[in-house]
Design a protein around this motif. Structure first.
Motif, PDB file in Angstrom:
ATOM      1  N   HIS A   1     -36.276   1.957  -8.433  1.00 53.69           N
ATOM      2  CA  HIS A   1     -35.341   1.872  -7.321  1.00 53.69           C
ATOM      3  C   HIS A   1     -35.613   2.888  -6.218  1.00 53.69           C
ATOM      4  N   VAL A   2     -36.341   3.957  -6.545  1.00 52.14           N
ATOM      5  CA  VAL A   2     -36.743   4.939  -5.526  1.00 52.14           C
ATOM      6  C   VAL A   2     -38.222   5.242  -5.751  1.00 52.14           C
ATOM      7  N   PRO A   3     -39.102   4.272  -5.439  1.00 55.09           N
ATOM      8  CA  PRO A   3     -40.513   4.399  -5.817  1.00 55.09           C
ATOM      9  C   PRO A   3     -41.237   5.569  -5.179  1.00 55.09           C
ATOM     10  N   ASP A   4     -40.780   6.038  -4.029  1.00 55.60           N
ATOM     11  CA  ASP A   4     -41.454   7.157  -3.365  1.00 55.60           C
ATOM     12  C   ASP A   4     -40.931   8.514  -3.802  1.00 55.60           C
ATOM     13  N   ALA A   5     -39.980   8.535  -4.713  1.00 62.66           N
ATOM     14  CA  ALA A   5     -39.361   9.797  -5.107  1.00 62.66           C
ATOM     15  C   ALA A   5     -40.265  10.605  -6.028  1.00 62.66           C
ATOM     16  N   GLU A   6     -40.132  11.898  -5.918  1.00 62.04           N
ATOM     17  CA  GLU A   6     -40.720  12.819  -6.888  1.00 62.04           C
ATOM     18  C   GLU A   6     -39.731  12.936  -8.048  1.00 62.04           C
ATOM     19  N   VAL A   7     -40.159  12.601  -9.259  1.00 68.63           N
ATOM     20  CA  VAL A   7     -39.279  12.618 -10.428  1.00 68.63           C
ATOM     21  C   VAL A   7     -39.649  13.813 -11.295  1.00 68.63           C
TER      22      VAL A   7
ATOM     23  N   SER B   1     -36.425  14.040  -4.137  1.00 68.00           N
ATOM     24  CA  SER B   1     -36.808  14.478  -5.489  1.00 68.00           C
ATOM     25  C   SER B   1     -35.652  14.176  -6.425  1.00 68.00           C
ATOM     26  N   VAL B   2     -35.951  13.566  -7.559  1.00 72.05           N
ATOM     27  CA  VAL B   2     -34.935  13.245  -8.555  1.00 72.05           C
ATOM     28  C   VAL B   2     -35.118  14.179  -9.740  1.00 72.05           C
ATOM     29  N   ILE B   3     -34.080  14.921 -10.080  1.00 64.44           N
ATOM     30  CA  ILE B   3     -34.126  15.912 -11.158  1.00 64.44           C
ATOM     31  C   ILE B   3     -33.376  15.365 -12.361  1.00 64.44           C
ATOM     32  N   ILE B   4     -34.024  15.401 -13.516  1.00 60.98           N
ATOM     33  CA  ILE B   4     -33.416  14.903 -14.749  1.00 60.98           C
ATOM     34  C   ILE B   4     -33.490  16.002 -15.807  1.00 60.98           C
ATOM     35  N   PRO B   5     -32.438  16.804 -15.986  1.00 59.47           N
ATOM     36  CA  PRO B   5     -32.437  17.771 -17.090  1.00 59.47           C
ATOM     37  C   PRO B   5     -32.284  17.027 -18.407  1.00 59.47           C
ATOM     38  N   ALA B   6     -33.080  17.414 -19.408  1.00 58.08           N
ATOM     39  CA  ALA B   6     -33.081  16.643 -20.655  1.00 58.08           C
ATOM     40  C   ALA B   6     -33.288  17.551 -21.853  1.00 58.08           C
ATOM     41  N   ARG B   7     -32.655  17.187 -22.951  1.00 61.56           N
ATOM     42  CA  ARG B   7     -32.868  17.838 -24.240  1.00 61.56           C
ATOM     43  C   ARG B   7     -32.640  16.809 -25.338  1.00 61.56           C
ATOM     44  N   ASN B   8     -33.679  16.532 -26.095  1.00 59.03           N
ATOM     45  CA  ASN B   8     -33.616  15.579 -27.208  1.00 59.03           C
ATOM     46  C   ASN B   8     -33.092  14.218 -26.764  1.00 59.03           C
TER      47      ASN B   8
ATOM     48  N   LEU C   1     -42.973  14.181 -13.564  1.00 53.59           N
ATOM     49  CA  LEU C   1     -43.502  15.528 -13.677  1.00 53.59           C
ATOM     50  C   LEU C   1     -42.594  16.287 -14.630  1.00 53.59           C
ATOM     51  N   VAL C   2     -43.168  16.853 -15.688  1.00 54.38           N
ATOM     52  CA  VAL C   2     -42.365  17.488 -16.730  1.00 54.38           C
ATOM     53  C   VAL C   2     -42.509  19.004 -16.644  1.00 54.38           C
ATOM     54  N   VAL C   3     -41.365  19.673 -16.582  1.00 52.98           N
ATOM     55  CA  VAL C   3     -41.316  21.136 -16.647  1.00 52.98           C
ATOM     56  C   VAL C   3     -40.700  21.483 -17.996  1.00 52.98           C
ATOM     57  N   ARG C   4     -41.448  22.201 -18.828  1.00 54.15           N
ATOM     58  CA  ARG C   4     -40.991  22.479 -20.196  1.00 54.15           C
ATOM     59  C   ARG C   4     -40.526  23.924 -20.317  1.00 54.15           C
ATOM     60  N   ARG C   5     -39.371  24.094 -20.965  1.00 58.56           N
ATOM     61  CA  ARG C   5     -38.853  25.428 -21.257  1.00 58.56           C
ATOM     62  C   ARG C   5     -39.250  25.833 -22.678  1.00 58.56           C
TER      63      ARG C   5
END
Length: 308
Positions: free
Chosen positions: A43-49, A21-28, A70-74
């Motif tokens: 580069h990691v096609p089977d990963a959960e993003v 699983s690849v986690i990308i914290p993001a803001r703006n 997959l987007v998790v919104r705060r």
């Protein structure tokens, strides 16, 4: 004429004996998030993003979802560390990779980190001096690395790098320790080291920011830096710091006593200077406080390992 057959280059993406699983914290980060997500999936096609959006004011969530994440919104802003914690809890992979949303980290280097998971429980992408924006940032990080090396008893080459791969099951043991702000990389690495897990520092390249503006502030982060140091000392190995301080105070107390006894206005009379009393008492208090903190830290980590 004999035609030479060119060797075929295998472009098949590597596979691993674990899910990712690849986690990308993001803001703006609307200008870069889509490109980062597509790079990860390339580069990691089977990963959960998983993109954890920290209440962005732009269309970062829409861009991430459009790119395949997959987007998790705060509902409101909490911080980069909170985004990582949310992503770790949300992830389903055996191994989690954390990568920045601003485009500085190259997704092509994710497989290089993942190939070391097995003998190592955490692999940290290590930047050189050129990859740390400015000399002051590099100096501060270098001091923090030296302190971390001393406290952990093993080389700590880049504690503040947020680009890393780690076993999710182990990360869950320490997720409650992680702060909601920017010192989560330092805390997580020190937690792994303190608990006896294996860490590797793998050199990576860092690209210039492609969007937004760094949220780091020099004066503000100086005080954050001090708090990180105090936290590292108190939580991970108090006696390695408090003992030298106690010994130094005790030696200064002996010097003060010697000056009063041999060099004072009435030499060779048993009169203990007030400064010596303060230093002797202080050294005892500091040592006992460090001993107590060491026992509390050890009990906490033993409890975590038992529960895990």
């Amino acid at each position: 004429m004999v035609e030479l057959e060119m060797p075929r280059i295998d472009t098949t993406p590597p596979t691993w004996p674990f899910s990712v699983s690849v986690i990308i914290p993001a803001r703006n980060e609307s200008q870069s998030i889509g490109r980062v997500v597509r790079g990860v999936l390339e580069h990691v096609p089977d990963a959960e993003v998983i993109v954890v959006d920290d209440a962005s004011n732009d269309d970062t969530p829409e861009q991430a979802a459009r790119a395949g994440a997959l987007v998790v919104r705060r509902p409101y802003n909490i911080g980069n560390g909170a985004g990582v914690k949310t992503g770790v809890r949300q992830a389903t992979g055996d191994v989690v990779v954390v990568i920045d949303a601003d485009g500085q980290h190259n997704p092509a280097e994710i497989p290089r980190l993942l190939k070391y998971i097995g003998p190592y429980d955490m692999v940290i992408g290590t930047r050189d001096r050129a990859g740390q924006q400015n000399a002051l940032r590099w100096l501060g990080n270098s001091l923090l690395n030296r302190l971390g090396t001393y406290v952990a008893g093993m080389p700590m080459e880049d504690l503040t790098s947020g680009f890393r791969a780690m076993r999710r099951s182990i990360m869950l043991e320490f997720v409650g320790l992680l702060p909601n702000q920017f010192s989560w990389p330092t805390t997580s690495a020190m937690s792994f080291a303190k608990a006896g897990y294996h860490i590797r520092f793998e050199p990576i390249g860092v690209r210039p920011r492609t969007s937004g503006r760094s949220s780091q502030k020099l004066i503000k982060n100086f005080f954050k830096f001090l708090m990180i140091i105090f936290k590292i000392v108190s939580l991970f190995s108090p006696l390695r710091v408090y003992t030298p301080v106690a010994i130094t105070m005790f030696v200064l107390g002996l010097i003060s006593f010697g000056l009063g006894f041999f060099v004072g206005p009435e030499p060779f009379r048993l009169k203990v200077p007030g400064s010596a009393v303060v230093l002797f008492t202080g050294s005892l208090i500091v040592f006992m406080f460090g001993l107590l903190a060491e026992q509390i830290a050890n009990l906490w980590f033993k409890g975590q390992n038992r529960d895990g």
